[in-house]
Design a protein around this motif. Structure first.
Motif, PDB file in Angstrom:
ATOM      1  N   LEU A  23       0.828  -1.204   0.000  1.00  0.00           N
ATOM      2  CA  LEU A  23       0.000   0.000   0.000  1.00  0.00           C
ATOM      3  C   LEU A  23       0.866   1.260   0.000  1.00  0.00           C
ATOM      4  CD1 LEU A  23      -2.815  -0.979   2.528  1.00  0.00           C
ATOM      5  CD2 LEU A  23      -3.090  -0.574   0.070  1.00  0.00           C
ATOM      6  N   ALA A  46      -6.667   3.408   0.959  1.00  0.00           N
ATOM      7  CA  ALA A  46      -5.535   2.723   1.582  1.00  0.00           C
ATOM      8  C   ALA A  46      -5.660   2.746   3.104  1.00  0.00           C
ATOM      9  CB  ALA A  46      -4.220   3.365   1.139  1.00  0.00           C
ATOM     10  N   VAL A  71      -6.347  -5.901  -1.266  1.00  0.00           N
ATOM     11  CA  VAL A  71      -5.150  -5.053  -1.334  1.00  0.00           C
ATOM     12  C   VAL A  71      -4.460  -5.245  -2.680  1.00  0.00           C
ATOM     13  CG1 VAL A  71      -2.834  -4.655  -0.385  1.00  0.00           C
ATOM     14  CG2 VAL A  71      -4.797  -4.919   1.152  1.00  0.00           C
TER      15      VAL A  71
END
Length: 134
Positions: A23, A46, A71
């Motif tokens: 991320l 995020a 993710v």
């Protein structure tokens, strides 16, 4: 038995750290101007994913796998510069099918698909408070 638990906890912690680094790397790339994405919105998504990573560290392997897939979907879609018009990243189909139940083919992703996929997962995991609106 305690040694196995410690090994499993260490593996989960390492997995979480990898997801957080992914991320961070994605957001750093966005901040340098790579990709046509609303950076502020990506940062909010995020942040929701970071919270979800922390919240599911003690959850089932299935829930952690779904968070990991979300993710990857969020990061890799943006990292390849795909905006819905170009080819998807190879291997992304399985992740998308896992997250969406096969509702959206990989090659037809649109800009809002990241939001929908991540927000659906947040709802499914009982974390509607983390939903990010565009």
């Amino acid at each position: 038995m305690a040694a196995q638990r410690t090994i499993a906890q260490r593996a989960i912690r390492q997995e979480s750290e990898v997801l957080l680094r992914q991320l961070d790397a994605y957001l750093a790339a966005l901040r340098t101007g790579r990709g046509a994405v609303d950076v502020g919105h990506a940062e909010r998504m995020a942040a929701a994913l970071r919270q979800l990573i922390a919240d599911t560290a003690r959850s089932s392997a299935v829930d952690r796998a779904r968070v990991r897939a979300a993710v990857h979907y969020f990061v890799y879609r943006g990292a390849t510069g795909v905006t819905g018009d170009g080819p998807a990243r190879p291997g992304g189909g399985a992740r998308l099918a896992l997250l969406t139940g096969g509702r959206a083919p990989v090659e037809r992703r649109r800009q809002g698909d990241d939001d929908r996929v991540v927000n659906d997962l947040l709802r499914d995991l009982g974390r509607a408070d983390l939903i990010v609106e565009h």
